[in-house]
Design an enzyme around this catalytic site. Sequence first.
Site, PDB file in Angstrom:
ATOM      1  N   ASP A  65     -17.206  10.318  30.994  1.00  0.00           N
ATOM      2  CA  ASP A  65     -15.767  10.502  30.797  1.00  0.00           C
ATOM      3  C   ASP A  65     -15.221  11.550  31.772  1.00  0.00           C
ATOM      4  OD1 ASP A  65     -15.568   8.966  28.084  1.00  0.00           O
ATOM      5  OD2 ASP A  65     -17.183  10.426  27.817  1.00  0.00           O
ATOM      6  N   ASP A  91      -9.129  10.711  31.393  1.00  0.00           N
ATOM      7  CA  ASP A  91      -9.775   9.493  30.925  1.00  0.00           C
ATOM      8  C   ASP A  91      -9.653   9.530  29.405  1.00  0.00           C
ATOM      9  OD1 ASP A  91     -11.305   7.121  30.881  1.00  0.00           O
ATOM     10  OD2 ASP A  91     -13.134   8.278  30.549  1.00  0.00           O
ATOM     11  N   GLU A 127      -5.681   7.033  32.849  1.00  0.00           N
ATOM     12  CA  GLU A 127      -6.175   5.658  32.929  1.00  0.00           C
ATOM     13  C   GLU A 127      -5.308   4.759  32.064  1.00  0.00           C
ATOM     14  OE1 GLU A 127     -10.469   4.484  33.191  1.00  0.00           O
ATOM     15  OE2 GLU A 127     -10.022   3.774  31.162  1.00  0.00           O
TER      16      GLU A 127
END
Length: 190
Positions: free
Chosen positions: A141, A7, A68
């Site tokens: 996160d 992330d 991501e």
Amino acid sequence: MRVLGVDPGLTRCGVGVVEGAPGRPLRMAGVGVVRTPAEADVGQRLLLVEQGLESWLDEHRPDLVAVERVFAQHNVRTVMGTAQASAVAMLCATRRGIPVTLHTPSEVKAAVTGSGRADKVQVTAMVQRLLRLDAPPKPADAADALALAICHIWRGGATNRLQAAVQAARTSPLKADSLKGTAPVKGTVR
């Protein structure tokens, strides 16, 4: 399959490693956050992200890295930092010959919770449940990185097979003959 989910972020870059296969129980192999000081210059922060990710790659030796996909936000500064950290993750994996896939936030949410509009609390709760963890992974996160890895394990195999089939159809010697008189296909394959 062992997947490192990333992330991306310049201040906090979530990382999570999940092992498993579709239809089988998943297992968390590691979770954490690579942090950089906000007062450091961007170049130094990117170097720290790179060093942190290299350490995770050394320790966990993933088969694939799921990152991501950066999406547009109103805050250009946040988007830039996220995009830069994302590029570092892709570079680290590619340098080692590890395949990289990108997943959108809504794709990850849908894979983990069943809804592409789930909030962070719902995603974290489902990650905890799916990985049979005693407590929710923190910060968000880290939970998002685990969700990315889960998403790829569950969806990535089918996506990879579909992309391979499309590529094979494009390069097939029969392509020209078999596609004569057909209308072009609109849209994208996911």
